[in-house]
Scaffold this active site. Structure first.
Site, mmCIF file in Angstrom:
data_model
loop_
_atom_site.group_PDB
_atom_site.id
_atom_site.type_symbol
_atom_site.label_atom_id
_atom_site.label_comp_id
_atom_site.label_asym_id
_atom_site.label_seq_id
_atom_site.Cartn_x
_atom_site.Cartn_y
_atom_site.Cartn_z
ATOM 1 N N SER A 179 12.582 -40.203 62.270
ATOM 2 C CA SER A 179 11.906 -41.314 62.930
ATOM 3 C C SER A 179 10.424 -41.330 62.581
ATOM 4 C CB SER A 179 12.064 -41.188 64.453
ATOM 5 O OG SER A 179 11.209 -42.082 65.140
ATOM 6 N N TYR B 165 11.114 -36.757 72.159
ATOM 7 C CA TYR B 165 11.943 -37.417 71.147
ATOM 8 C C TYR B 165 11.425 -37.113 69.749
ATOM 9 C CZ TYR B 165 13.757 -41.167 68.194
ATOM 10 O OH TYR B 165 14.334 -41.876 67.175
#
Length: 349
Positions: A137, A162
């Site tokens: 990501s 995350y």
């Protein structure tokens, strides 16, 4: 490419990738794994799956969590995939602040199970997995002030759990590539959007609120920029990467050089959040989702930056273009038009 295993197959990118692989390769079978959790509307995931069921025996669905080691092990032993694309993960920056356990379970334990299964796919001199492709990501860049973000940048300062789990995936994949010579490629996705996307993403959430006559909050007083990437561009990048695993070579020490690479997938053209919302509203009006007299200014509220967020994301996709002859290029307006038309057909009829 005879059998492809895609985890997170009922997810936004997983569904679009599975459909593309099945369309492009008439002899390929796709085995998909997804736990269909309730992070967002399950009916949307079920709708995506219903589209894949139409491919008949060429699509096999296994419902379950990749954190279940026996499930993953059994899937690899039964189907012996040649290519594995791991897209299953607990997504969302803000959600990770409230529910950290879900991220450790799926993004760490689950990914470890995938790596272990890839490792053992070579047992007893089997040919095993030719290429492991996995989702990272743009969040791994954290609060980096240098833009565009390059895969050569240090990413040791995540600002959310995350992001930390995604960076951990890259480290784990590299170590397994080195130890067990598993060709692996990590892809750092930049703000993916499009039809049948994730309802927790800004463009989808904004649309829901506009339809209900509610107000949306623009963080950092609207002074944020995002490198939005249309889902078809993401899928095109993934498909090209899948077909070209990193080369296995031996180092001077007689041990394998880790066949592991990481690429950004983003267009390198960040859009200002205010401009983005304006374009979204215009396309929603054009599609008939919003009335022609919709007043955008009365439906936005500018607020300070929130924890875990960053003011700008921007991809340096030069290595992707160099190695695969591809760079995301679908304009934001075109992508939002496709989303608005899908939203009208899915929710308003």
């Amino acid at each position: 490419m005879d059998l492809v295993l895609i985890t997170g197959v009922a997810g936004f990118i997983g569904f679009n990738l599975a459909r593309r692989v099945l369309d492009d390769n008439p002899k390929t079978v796709v085995v998909g794994i997804d736990n269909l959790n309730s992070y967002y509307d399950i009916s949307l995931k079920q709708w995506r799956l219903s589209q894949l069921v139409g491919y008949g025996s060429r699509f096999v669905f296994l419902e379950g969590n990749i954190a279940d080691k026996n499930l993953v092990k059994g899937a690899f032993e039964m189907y012996r995939p040649s290519v594995v694309v791991n897209l299953a993960a607990q997504a969302g920056v803000r959600y990770s602040i409230e529910y950290p356990d879900a991220y450790i379970e799926s993004n760490i334990v689950g990914f470890f199970n995938i790596l272990e299964a890839c490792r053992h796919s070579y047992d007893n001199s089997q040919s095993g997995v030719r290429h492991l492709v996995y989702a990272s990501s743009s969040s791994v860049y954290g609060s980096n002030s240098k833009v565009p973000y390059s895969t050569d940048d240090r990413v040791d300062s995540p600002v959310s759990l995350y992001a930390a789990t995604k960076k951990s995936n890259e480290l784990l994949a590299h170590s397994y590539a080195k130890l067990y010579n598993i060709p692996s490629t990590g892809l750092r996705f930049f703000t993916v959007y499009g039809p049948a996307g994730r309802p927790d993403m800004a463009y989808f959430g904004f649309t829901d609120k506009f339809v209900k006559g509610e107000t949306v909050r623009l963080f950092n007083y609207g002074d944020c920029k995002r490198d939005f990437t249309y889902v078809d561009d993401i899928v095109e990048g993934v498909v090209r990467v899948m077909a070209a695993p990193p080369e296995r070579v031996m180092g001077a020490d007689g041990l394998p050089v880790a066949p592991h690479k990481v690429y950004n997938i983003g267009g390198g053209n960040p859009e200002n959040l205010l401009d983005f919302v304006q374009t979204l509203a215009e396309e929603l009006i054009s599609a008939g989702v919003l009335p022609s007299d919709f007043d955008l200014n009365s439906h936005i509220e500018k607020v300070p930056m929130q924890p875990g967020d960053v003011p700008i994301t921007m991809a340096d996709a030069t290595p992707l273009e160099r190695d695969f002859g591809f760079k995301p290029s679908i304009p934001l307006r075109e992508g939002l038009r496709q989303f608005a038309q899908w939203y009208k057909s899915f929710y308003k009829q």
